[in-house]
Design a protein around this motif. Structure first.
Motif, PDB file in Angstrom:
ATOM      1  N   MET A   1     -15.262  -2.800  -1.262  1.00 34.83           N
ATOM      2  CA  MET A   1     -14.037  -2.916  -0.453  1.00 34.83           C
ATOM      3  C   MET A   1     -12.779  -2.844  -1.093  1.00 34.83           C
ATOM      4  O   MET A   1     -11.652  -2.481  -0.510  1.00 34.83           O
ATOM      5  N   GLU A   2     -12.855  -3.416  -2.377  1.00 33.98           N
ATOM      6  CA  GLU A   2     -11.486  -3.190  -3.100  1.00 33.98           C
ATOM      7  C   GLU A   2     -11.243  -1.855  -3.544  1.00 33.98           C
ATOM      8  O   GLU A   2     -10.112  -1.625  -3.170  1.00 33.98           O
ATOM      9  N   LEU A   3     -12.334  -1.103  -3.531  1.00 34.32           N
ATOM     10  CA  LEU A   3     -11.830   0.282  -3.764  1.00 34.32           C
ATOM     11  C   LEU A   3     -11.145   1.112  -2.499  1.00 34.32           C
ATOM     12  O   LEU A   3     -10.354   1.869  -2.623  1.00 34.32           O
ATOM     13  N   TRP A   4     -11.788   0.682  -1.492  1.00 32.52           N
ATOM     14  CA  TRP A   4     -11.502   1.342  -0.204  1.00 32.52           C
ATOM     15  C   TRP A   4      -9.690   0.815   0.163  1.00 32.52           C
ATOM     16  O   TRP A   4      -9.159   1.600   0.290  1.00 32.52           O
ATOM     17  N   ARG A   5      -9.744  -0.484  -0.248  1.00 32.00           N
ATOM     18  CA  ARG A   5      -8.276  -1.049   0.094  1.00 32.00           C
ATOM     19  C   ARG A   5      -7.311  -0.175  -0.949  1.00 32.00           C
ATOM     20  O   ARG A   5      -6.215   0.332  -0.697  1.00 32.00           O
TER      21      ARG A   5
ATOM     22  N   PHE B   1      -6.750   3.299   0.258  1.00 32.18           N
ATOM     23  CA  PHE B   1      -6.011   3.310   1.534  1.00 32.18           C
ATOM     24  C   PHE B   1      -4.669   3.095   1.195  1.00 32.18           C
ATOM     25  O   PHE B   1      -3.729   3.496   1.790  1.00 32.18           O
ATOM     26  N   GLY B   2      -4.622   2.095   0.358  1.00 32.65           N
ATOM     27  CA  GLY B   2      -3.062   1.652  -0.338  1.00 32.65           C
ATOM     28  C   GLY B   2      -2.346   2.832  -0.745  1.00 32.65           C
ATOM     29  O   GLY B   2      -1.023   2.806  -0.693  1.00 32.65           O
ATOM     30  N   LEU B   3      -2.808   3.965  -1.123  1.00 29.60           N
ATOM     31  CA  LEU B   3      -2.199   5.023  -1.611  1.00 29.60           C
ATOM     32  C   LEU B   3      -1.507   5.788  -0.591  1.00 29.60           C
ATOM     33  O   LEU B   3      -0.743   6.758  -0.846  1.00 29.60           O
ATOM     34  N   LEU B   4      -1.974   5.569   0.554  1.00 29.69           N
ATOM     35  CA  LEU B   4      -1.595   6.642   1.635  1.00 29.69           C
ATOM     36  C   LEU B   4      -0.248   6.170   2.395  1.00 29.69           C
ATOM     37  O   LEU B   4      -0.042   4.739   2.321  1.00 29.69           O
ATOM     38  N   SER B   5       0.480   7.033   2.687  1.00 32.14           N
ATOM     39  CA  SER B   5       1.577   6.421   3.479  1.00 32.14           C
ATOM     40  C   SER B   5       1.361   6.780   5.010  1.00 32.14           C
ATOM     41  O   SER B   5       0.869   7.800   5.320  1.00 32.14           O
ATOM     42  N   ARG B   6       1.775   5.934   5.851  1.00 31.19           N
ATOM     43  CA  ARG B   6       1.736   5.887   7.375  1.00 31.19           C
ATOM     44  C   ARG B   6       2.589   7.087   7.938  1.00 31.19           C
ATOM     45  O   ARG B   6       2.284   7.807   8.905  1.00 31.19           O
ATOM     46  N   GLU B   7       3.650   7.391   7.130  1.00 32.52           N
ATOM     47  CA  GLU B   7       4.495   8.672   7.549  1.00 32.52           C
ATOM     48  C   GLU B   7       4.374   9.932   7.012  1.00 32.52           C
ATOM     49  O   GLU B   7       4.952  10.992   7.296  1.00 32.52           O
ATOM     50  N   GLU B   8       3.241   9.995   6.089  1.00 30.26           N
ATOM     51  CA  GLU B   8       3.021  11.346   5.497  1.00 30.26           C
ATOM     52  C   GLU B   8       1.560  11.530   5.563  1.00 30.26           C
ATOM     53  O   GLU B   8       0.647  10.979   4.942  1.00 30.26           O
ATOM     54  N   ALA B   9       1.470  12.555   6.549  1.00 26.42           N
ATOM     55  CA  ALA B   9      -0.190  13.202   6.569  1.00 26.42           C
ATOM     56  C   ALA B   9      -0.757  13.495   5.138  1.00 26.42           C
ATOM     57  O   ALA B   9      -0.008  14.450   4.500  1.00 26.42           O
ATOM     58  N   PRO B  10      -1.758  12.876   4.910  1.00 23.76           N
ATOM     59  CA  PRO B  10      -2.505  13.371   3.449  1.00 23.76           C
ATOM     60  C   PRO B  10      -3.184  14.465   3.441  1.00 23.76           C
ATOM     61  O   PRO B  10      -3.391  15.051   2.521  1.00 23.76           O
ATOM     62  N   CYS B  11      -3.333  15.287   4.595  1.00 22.52           N
ATOM     63  CA  CYS B  11      -4.257  16.332   4.794  1.00 22.52           C
ATOM     64  C   CYS B  11      -3.765  17.355   5.782  1.00 22.52           C
ATOM     65  O   CYS B  11      -3.190  16.675   6.985  1.00 22.52           O
ATOM     66  N   PRO B  12      -4.063  18.568   6.044  1.00 23.25           N
ATOM     67  CA  PRO B  12      -3.778  19.383   7.156  1.00 23.25           C
ATOM     68  C   PRO B  12      -4.841  18.967   8.465  1.00 23.25           C
ATOM     69  O   PRO B  12      -5.740  18.386   8.212  1.00 23.25           O
TER      70      PRO B  12
ATOM     71  N   GLN C   1       2.839  11.247  -7.264  1.00 24.57           N
ATOM     72  CA  GLN C   1       2.882   9.442  -7.117  1.00 24.57           C
ATOM     73  C   GLN C   1       1.472   8.968  -7.510  1.00 24.57           C
ATOM     74  O   GLN C   1       1.380   8.167  -7.855  1.00 24.57           O
ATOM     75  N   VAL C   2       0.381   9.818  -6.551  1.00 27.42           N
ATOM     76  CA  VAL C   2      -0.891   8.898  -6.722  1.00 27.42           C
ATOM     77  C   VAL C   2      -1.700   9.476  -7.988  1.00 27.42           C
ATOM     78  O   VAL C   2      -2.708   8.849  -8.339  1.00 27.42           O
ATOM     79  N   ARG C   3      -1.142  10.739  -8.354  1.00 27.56           N
ATOM     80  CA  ARG C   3      -2.240  11.197  -9.498  1.00 27.56           C
ATOM     81  C   ARG C   3      -2.567  10.213 -10.550  1.00 27.56           C
ATOM     82  O   ARG C   3      -3.793  10.144 -11.213  1.00 27.56           O
ATOM     83  N   PRO C   4      -1.321   9.567 -11.146  1.00 24.17           N
ATOM     84  CA  PRO C   4      -1.638   8.436 -12.308  1.00 24.17           C
ATOM     85  C   PRO C   4      -2.600   7.718 -11.844  1.00 24.17           C
ATOM     86  O   PRO C   4      -3.516   7.060 -12.710  1.00 24.17           O
ATOM     87  N   ILE C   5      -2.402   7.125 -10.659  1.00 20.97           N
ATOM     88  CA  ILE C   5      -3.571   5.966 -10.102  1.00 20.97           C
ATOM     89  C   ILE C   5      -4.849   6.324 -10.110  1.00 20.97           C
ATOM     90  O   ILE C   5      -5.815   5.753 -10.581  1.00 20.97           O
ATOM     91  N   LEU C   6      -5.082   7.721  -9.599  1.00 19.13           N
ATOM     92  CA  LEU C   6      -6.422   8.243  -9.294  1.00 19.13           C
ATOM     93  C   LEU C   6      -7.035   8.529 -10.471  1.00 19.13           C
ATOM     94  O   LEU C   6      -8.161   8.687 -10.679  1.00 19.13           O
ATOM     95  N   GLU C   7      -6.178   8.865 -11.559  1.00 19.50           N
ATOM     96  CA  GLU C   7      -6.615   9.489 -12.840  1.00 19.50           C
ATOM     97  C   GLU C   7      -7.881   8.389 -13.556  1.00 19.50           C
ATOM     98  O   GLU C   7      -8.536   8.719 -14.445  1.00 19.50           O
ATOM     99  N   ALA C   8      -7.600   7.070 -13.117  1.00 20.02           N
ATOM    100  CA  ALA C   8      -8.357   6.074 -13.507  1.00 20.02           C
ATOM    101  C   ALA C   8      -9.719   6.108 -13.443  1.00 20.02           C
ATOM    102  O   ALA C   8     -10.705   5.383 -13.656  1.00 20.02           O
ATOM    103  N   GLY C   9     -10.196   7.026 -12.211  1.00 25.62           N
ATOM    104  CA  GLY C   9     -11.304   7.314 -11.788  1.00 25.62           C
ATOM    105  C   GLY C   9     -11.630   7.488 -10.189  1.00 25.62           C
ATOM    106  O   GLY C   9     -10.553   7.107  -9.600  1.00 25.62           O
ATOM    107  N   PRO C  10     -12.462   7.930  -9.567  1.00 25.20           N
ATOM    108  CA  PRO C  10     -12.591   7.941  -8.399  1.00 25.20           C
ATOM    109  C   PRO C  10     -12.825   6.743  -7.603  1.00 25.20           C
ATOM    110  O   PRO C  10     -13.292   5.750  -8.167  1.00 25.20           O
TER     111      PRO C  10
END
Length: 155
Positions: A1-5, A8-19, A143-152
């Motif tokens: 659950m913490e990983l999901w949060r 999800f917390g890396l996403l922006s409501r205003e910017e679609a993350p994919c096509p 913006q999110v790459r440094p956060i995600l580099e910690a692991g999947p």
């Protein structure tokens, strides 16, 4: 659950993350990457709100029942939500808020998302920008790459 949060917390409501999210005119969002590698948010805000509501109301129960990041937030690694067969329950925009949850099904009013044997699974939508197959490279990705580099964030 913490990983999901966290994911999800890396996403922006205003910017679609994919096509693949539909624009206000009903046309599909960028099926191929535009020159600036950004996507029209289209109906992404609706999917975002529905996912946030689900996490708040059903997140802990979903985790206990064995739901995974890919089953909830999965998208195709190169096509995003255009390939709905790879999509998780919470990235699609059909149906309203979740109303019930079991180990194999999430109900959204009169519609349901079911776990199916042999179903292809995508990558969590928050990893779309980092997957080299997506070709996604925008300010969001930086913006999110440094956060995600910690692991999947896939648990």
């Amino acid at each position: 659950m913490e990983l999901w949060r966290a994911g999800f917390g890396l996403l922006s409501r205003e910017e679609a993350p994919c096509p693949g999210y539909k624009r206000g005119d009903g046309q599909a969002g960028a099926a191929i990457l535009p020159s600036d590698h950004s996507y029209d948010p289209g109906d992404w805000p609706r999917a975002y709100d529905r996912a946030a509501d689900f996490l708040e109301r059903f997140g802990e129960e979903a985790e206990a029942l064995g739901w995974t990041a890919s089953l909830l937030f999965g998208v195709h690694p190169t096509r995003g939500v255009i390939r709905v067969d790879y999509c998780g329950a919470l990235v699609l925009t059909v149906g309203g808020p979740a109303v019930s949850l079991t180990g194999t099904e999430i109900r959204f009013g009169h519609l349901a998302y079911r776990k199916k044997p042999g179903q292809p699974t995508g990558i969590p939508v928050w990893e779309f920008c980092r997957d080299p197959r997506s070709g996604y490279n925008s300010g969001y990705s930086d913006q999110v790459r440094p956060i995600l580099e910690a692991g999947p964030l896939r648990a």
